[in-house]
Design a protein around this motif. Structure first.
Motif, PDB file in Angstrom:
ATOM      1  N   LEU A  30      88.922  54.923  44.000  1.00 39.91           N
ATOM      2  CA  LEU A  30      90.094  54.094  43.732  1.00 39.91           C
ATOM      3  C   LEU A  30      91.094  54.356  44.853  1.00 39.91           C
ATOM      4  CD1 LEU A  30      91.415  52.143  41.661  1.00 39.91           C
ATOM      5  CD2 LEU A  30      92.468  54.168  40.624  1.00 39.91           C
ATOM      6  N   VAL A  31      91.543  53.281  45.501  1.00 38.31           N
ATOM      7  CA  VAL A  31      92.535  53.406  46.568  1.00 38.31           C
ATOM      8  C   VAL A  31      93.737  52.529  46.241  1.00 38.31           C
ATOM      9  CG1 VAL A  31      90.861  54.013  48.373  1.00 38.31           C
ATOM     10  CG2 VAL A  31      91.462  51.622  48.009  1.00 38.31           C
ATOM     11  N   TYR A  32      94.868  52.870  46.829  1.00 36.71           N
ATOM     12  CA  TYR A  32      96.109  52.121  46.646  1.00 36.71           C
ATOM     13  C   TYR A  32      96.466  51.510  47.993  1.00 36.71           C
ATOM     14  CZ  TYR A  32     100.852  51.095  45.033  1.00 36.71           C
ATOM     15  OH  TYR A  32     102.019  50.477  44.671  1.00 36.71           O
ATOM     16  N   TRP A  33      96.655  50.188  48.004  1.00 40.63           N
ATOM     17  CA  TRP A  33      96.952  49.492  49.252  1.00 40.63           C
ATOM     18  C   TRP A  33      97.757  48.237  48.961  1.00 40.63           C
ATOM     19  CZ3 TRP A  33      94.058  45.187  51.795  1.00 40.63           C
ATOM     20  CH2 TRP A  33      94.463  44.989  53.124  1.00 40.63           C
ATOM     21  N   ARG A  34      98.858  48.077  49.685  1.00 41.24           N
ATOM     22  CA  ARG A  34      99.735  46.908  49.551  1.00 41.24           C
ATOM     23  C   ARG A  34     100.232  46.701  48.128  1.00 41.24           C
ATOM     24  NH1 ARG A  34      97.182  42.430  53.695  1.00 41.24           N
ATOM     25  NH2 ARG A  34      97.735  43.580  55.570  1.00 41.24           N
ATOM     26  N   GLY A  35     100.547  47.825  47.466  1.00 48.73           N
ATOM     27  CA  GLY A  35     101.158  47.750  46.149  1.00 48.73           C
ATOM     28  C   GLY A  35     100.199  47.529  45.000  1.00 48.73           C
ATOM     29  N   ASP A  36      98.882  47.653  45.253  1.00 51.43           N
ATOM     30  CA  ASP A  36      97.924  47.441  44.171  1.00 51.43           C
ATOM     31  C   ASP A  36      96.717  48.351  44.363  1.00 51.43           C
ATOM     32  OD1 ASP A  36      96.897  46.385  41.840  1.00 51.43           O
ATOM     33  OD2 ASP A  36      96.491  44.394  42.662  1.00 51.43           O
ATOM     34  N   TYR A  37      95.929  48.482  43.324  1.00 50.69           N
ATOM     35  CA  TYR A  37      94.721  49.281  43.385  1.00 50.69           C
ATOM     36  C   TYR A  37      93.564  48.452  43.922  1.00 50.69           C
ATOM     37  CZ  TYR A  37      97.286  52.415  40.303  1.00 50.69           C
ATOM     38  OH  TYR A  37      98.222  53.250  39.771  1.00 50.69           O
ATOM     39  N   GLU A  38      92.748  49.069  44.716  1.00 50.48           N
ATOM     40  CA  GLU A  38      91.526  48.474  45.245  1.00 50.48           C
ATOM     41  C   GLU A  38      90.414  49.491  45.060  1.00 50.48           C
ATOM     42  OE1 GLU A  38      91.388  45.399  46.505  1.00 50.48           O
ATOM     43  OE2 GLU A  38      93.546  45.028  46.562  1.00 50.48           O
ATOM     44  N   ARG A  39      89.220  49.095  45.376  1.00 49.86           N
ATOM     45  CA  ARG A  39      88.131  50.061  45.319  1.00 49.86           C
ATOM     46  C   ARG A  39      87.476  50.150  46.678  1.00 49.86           C
ATOM     47  NH1 ARG A  39      83.029  47.715  41.983  1.00 49.86           N
ATOM     48  NH2 ARG A  39      81.832  47.395  43.855  1.00 49.86           N
ATOM     49  N   LEU A  40      86.939  51.312  46.953  1.00 52.46           N
ATOM     50  CA  LEU A  40      86.269  51.563  48.222  1.00 52.46           C
ATOM     51  C   LEU A  40      84.871  52.076  47.900  1.00 52.46           C
ATOM     52  CD1 LEU A  40      86.426  51.786  51.319  1.00 52.46           C
ATOM     53  CD2 LEU A  40      87.275  54.106  50.998  1.00 52.46           C
ATOM     54  N   GLY A  41      83.864  51.339  48.317  1.00 54.13           N
ATOM     55  CA  GLY A  41      82.483  51.735  48.069  1.00 54.13           C
ATOM     56  C   GLY A  41      81.911  51.077  46.835  1.00 54.13           C
ATOM     57  N   TRP A  42      80.732  51.514  46.491  1.00 55.77           N
ATOM     58  CA  TRP A  42      79.993  50.954  45.372  1.00 55.77           C
ATOM     59  C   TRP A  42      79.957  51.930  44.225  1.00 55.77           C
ATOM     60  CZ3 TRP A  42      74.859  48.455  47.460  1.00 55.77           C
ATOM     61  CH2 TRP A  42      75.179  47.429  48.343  1.00 55.77           C
ATOM     62  N   MET A  43      79.935  51.391  43.030  1.00 55.05           N
ATOM     63  CA  MET A  43      79.686  52.204  41.853  1.00 55.05           C
ATOM     64  C   MET A  43      78.196  52.554  41.855  1.00 55.05           C
ATOM     65  SD  MET A  43      82.683  52.498  40.592  1.00 55.05           S
ATOM     66  CE  MET A  43      82.562  53.105  38.916  1.00 55.05           C
ATOM     67  N   ALA A  44      77.817  53.635  41.193  1.00 60.24           N
ATOM     68  CA  ALA A  44      76.437  54.130  41.224  1.00 60.24           C
ATOM     69  C   ALA A  44      75.432  53.063  40.777  1.00 60.24           C
ATOM     70  CB  ALA A  44      76.318  55.380  40.365  1.00 60.24           C
ATOM     71  N   GLU A  45      75.749  52.332  39.704  1.00 63.26           N
ATOM     72  CA  GLU A  45      74.828  51.298  39.215  1.00 63.26           C
ATOM     73  C   GLU A  45      74.645  50.186  40.236  1.00 63.26           C
ATOM     74  OE1 GLU A  45      75.622  49.801  35.316  1.00 63.26           O
ATOM     75  OE2 GLU A  45      75.650  51.809  34.440  1.00 63.26           O
ATOM     76  N   GLU A  46      75.709  49.792  40.931  1.00 58.38           N
ATOM     77  CA  GLU A  46      75.609  48.752  41.956  1.00 58.38           C
ATOM     78  C   GLU A  46      74.745  49.220  43.125  1.00 58.38           C
ATOM     79  OE1 GLU A  46      79.968  46.644  41.542  1.00 58.38           O
ATOM     80  OE2 GLU A  46      79.800  48.533  42.645  1.00 58.38           O
ATOM     81  N   ALA A  47      74.927  50.464  43.546  1.00 64.98           N
ATOM     82  CA  ALA A  47      74.138  51.016  44.652  1.00 64.98           C
ATOM     83  C   ALA A  47      72.662  51.070  44.268  1.00 64.98           C
ATOM     84  CB  ALA A  47      74.650  52.399  45.025  1.00 64.98           C
ATOM     85  N   ALA A  48      72.370  51.504  43.044  1.00 64.73           N
ATOM     86  CA  ALA A  48      70.982  51.567  42.593  1.00 64.73           C
ATOM     87  C   ALA A  48      70.354  50.173  42.560  1.00 64.73           C
ATOM     88  CB  ALA A  48      70.907  52.229  41.220  1.00 64.73           C
ATOM     89  N   ALA A  49      71.100  49.187  42.081  1.00 57.53           N
ATOM     90  CA  ALA A  49      70.589  47.814  42.041  1.00 57.53           C
ATOM     91  C   ALA A  49      70.365  47.279  43.452  1.00 57.53           C
ATOM     92  CB  ALA A  49      71.555  46.914  41.264  1.00 57.53           C
ATOM     93  N   ALA A  50      71.275  47.560  44.376  1.00 59.46           N
ATOM     94  CA  ALA A  50      71.142  47.083  45.758  1.00 59.46           C
ATOM     95  C   ALA A  50      69.926  47.698  46.436  1.00 59.46           C
ATOM     96  CB  ALA A  50      72.408  47.412  46.542  1.00 59.46           C
ATOM     97  N   LEU A  51      69.599  48.915  46.058  1.00 59.21           N
ATOM     98  CA  LEU A  51      68.426  49.594  46.634  1.00 59.21           C
ATOM     99  C   LEU A  51      67.144  49.235  45.893  1.00 59.21           C
ATOM    100  CD1 LEU A  51      70.039  53.087  47.235  1.00 59.21           C
ATOM    101  CD2 LEU A  51      69.431  51.375  48.966  1.00 59.21           C
ATOM    102  N   GLY A  52      67.255  48.408  44.843  1.00 59.97           N
ATOM    103  CA  GLY A  52      66.094  48.003  44.070  1.00 59.97           C
ATOM    104  C   GLY A  52      65.595  49.055  43.105  1.00 59.97           C
TER     105      GLY A  52
END
Length: 189
Positions: free
Chosen positions: A163-185
């Motif tokens: 979780l990162v803070y940028w320009r007054g709001d929260y953003e995310r950096l990187g992938w969540m574990a489930e997304e990474a696993a799905a992307a890797l098949g």
């Protein structure tokens, strides 16, 4: 002498130097941490993006804390604190500890799982990483104190997006574990 210099940009005009300073720092992306201290009903904490490592030998951290905050008084009493690096799914925890919902003190710890570190500091279960720290020095400057803490232990959580803070709001950096696993098949979402 004003510290504000007007440059041709799409940004709205800033009214005063303090507002200009805050607006400028909204452009600096920072990892979101929750700094915690205290015990029982005397627990409290705050959301911070100003946490930094000061030294690796010995492991030492630094952050700024407003001296009028209730967290500062608790930190002075307890002399220990936890730094919890939040993952992208923990935005509501960041909001709670930033005081966005009006919750204060021990109320901010509800709706999340916590453990007690060796120093007595509360640590967030499920954070990307947590640091168990003791206050080494408090240096008063202007409205804040510079908190220098000796890291006594490090705990690692799941490998998730930050979780990162940028320009007054929260953003995310990187992938969540489930997304990474799905992307890797490795599994479907």
């Amino acid at each position: 002498m004003s510290i504000v210099t007007r440059l041709p940009t799409a940004s709205p005009p800033v009214r005063d130097e303090a507002a200009a300073f805050r607006a400028a720092f909204r452009h600096l992306a920072g990892g979101v941490s929750v700094v915690t201290t205290g015990a029982g009903e005397d627990r409290t904490g705050l959301t911070a993006t100003s946490v930094a490592s000061l030294s690796a030998e010995p492991p030492t951290v630094i952050f700024g804390l407003n001296r009028t905050s209730s967290s500062y008084a608790a930190l002075q009493r307890h002399r220990n604190f936890g730094i919890n690096f939040l993952n992208a799914a923990q935005k509501q925890i960041a909001d709670r500890f930033a005081g966005r919902n009006g919750e204060k003190g021990a109320e901010r710890f509800r709706q999340a799982e916590w453990t007690t570190a060796a120093t007595g500091a509360p640590l967030l279960v499920g954070a990307l990483a947590s640091l168990d720290c003791e206050v080494e020095e408090l240096i008063e400057r202007h409205s804040h104190s510079i908190v220098i803490g000796r890291v006594r232990a490090v705990r690692f959580g799941a490998d998730e997006a930050a979780l990162v803070y940028w320009r007054g709001d929260y953003e995310r950096l990187g992938w969540m574990a489930e997304e990474a696993a799905a992307a890797l098949g490795l599994r479907a979402l």
